[in-house]
Design a protein around this motif. Structure first.
Motif: not given
Length: 257
Positions: A103, A197, A229-230
């Motif tokens: 993420e 990431s 996805h953060c």
């Protein structure tokens, strides 16, 4: 221990690259004989020291590879001053679950509020956990990608950056990109999407990223991949640098009275 066994032991330690054990061996054997230490105690101590030395050397190697511009830790961050930040969110990020889940993290806010501090601090936590990290300024990154693109080695450059489980891209938005730079960065972010990431810091809100890329379509495509996805941290506090200047101003004022 006869001389032959002693020499062979040192030779084998050198061959196996157990350098810390070899360095400590003679002194350790003397202390063991004097204090009646068991063979198990001696071996346990020597191998523990070898392990600690290797862990320390590996940590130093990862820190050097990360090329952090300064060393900033979470312990040194003033959460009381930046009250807009939820400390629990940062503590959760420090568990590094976001790295294991591939993420992203985006730190937004005006200059001087601690975005880079937090990004570096999270990077250092990752290094401590044995994770590969690389820090780069956005402007420098874009220039290197553009040069690679013109030399026909962009693919190789992107693969090199993919080796890092955590990539920190600092100062998104301080300077706009040209079309080539936007294209190169899009390629990098697309490659890392759901694989590794990336931590971004930016002084621009998401609505202003179209200005950074000079192309709202590319900006939307980039944000789509980043934000899927953060964790976004929006810092609304005062500048640390302004705080320090105010302190200095008070000191100077007091001296003049």
């Amino acid at each position: 221990m006869n001389n032959f066994s002693y020499e062979r032991l040192h030779t084998n330690l050198q061959y196996l690259k157990l350098n810390t054990i070899e360095e400590l061996l003679d002194n350790c054997l003397e202390i063991a004989a004097r204090d009646s230490k068991t063979t198990m105690e001696v071996l346990d101590y020597l191998f523990e020291q070898e392990k600690k030395h290797r862990e320390s050397a590996e940590m130093e190697r990862r820190m050097k590879s990360a090329v952090f511009p300064v060393k900033k830790t979470l312990e040194k961050f003033d959460f009381e001053f930046q009250s807009s930040i939820d400390k629990k969110v940062i503590e959760d990020l420090a568990t590094l679950r976001f790295v294991h889940n591939a993420e992203n993290v985006v730190l937004l806010g005006p200059p001087g509020v601690g975005k880079s501090h937090l990004a570096i601090a999270l990077g250092i936590e990752a290094v401590k956990a044995g994770i590969s990290v690389y820090f780069t300024n956005t402007g420098n990154l874009i220039e290197r990608l553009k040069i690679a693109n013109r030399e026909g080695i962009l693919e190789k450059k992107l693969k090199g950056l993919m080796k890092f489980k955590v990539l920190i891209i600092d100062e998104m938005g301080y300077l706009p990109f040209d079309e080539e730079g936007a294209h190169c960065l899009f390629q990098l972010i697309s490659r890392r999407y759901e694989k590794s990431s990336t931590i971004f810091t930016s002084n621009k809100s998401y609505g202003e990223w179209g200005e950074i890329f000079k192309d709202h379509v590319i900006a939307a495509a980039v944000l789509d991949r980043i934000l899927h996805h953060c964790t976004t941290i929006n810092i609304k506090g005062e500048s640390y640098r302004l705080k320090e200047r105010k302190k200095q101003g008070i000191k100077i004022e007091n001296m003049c009275q």
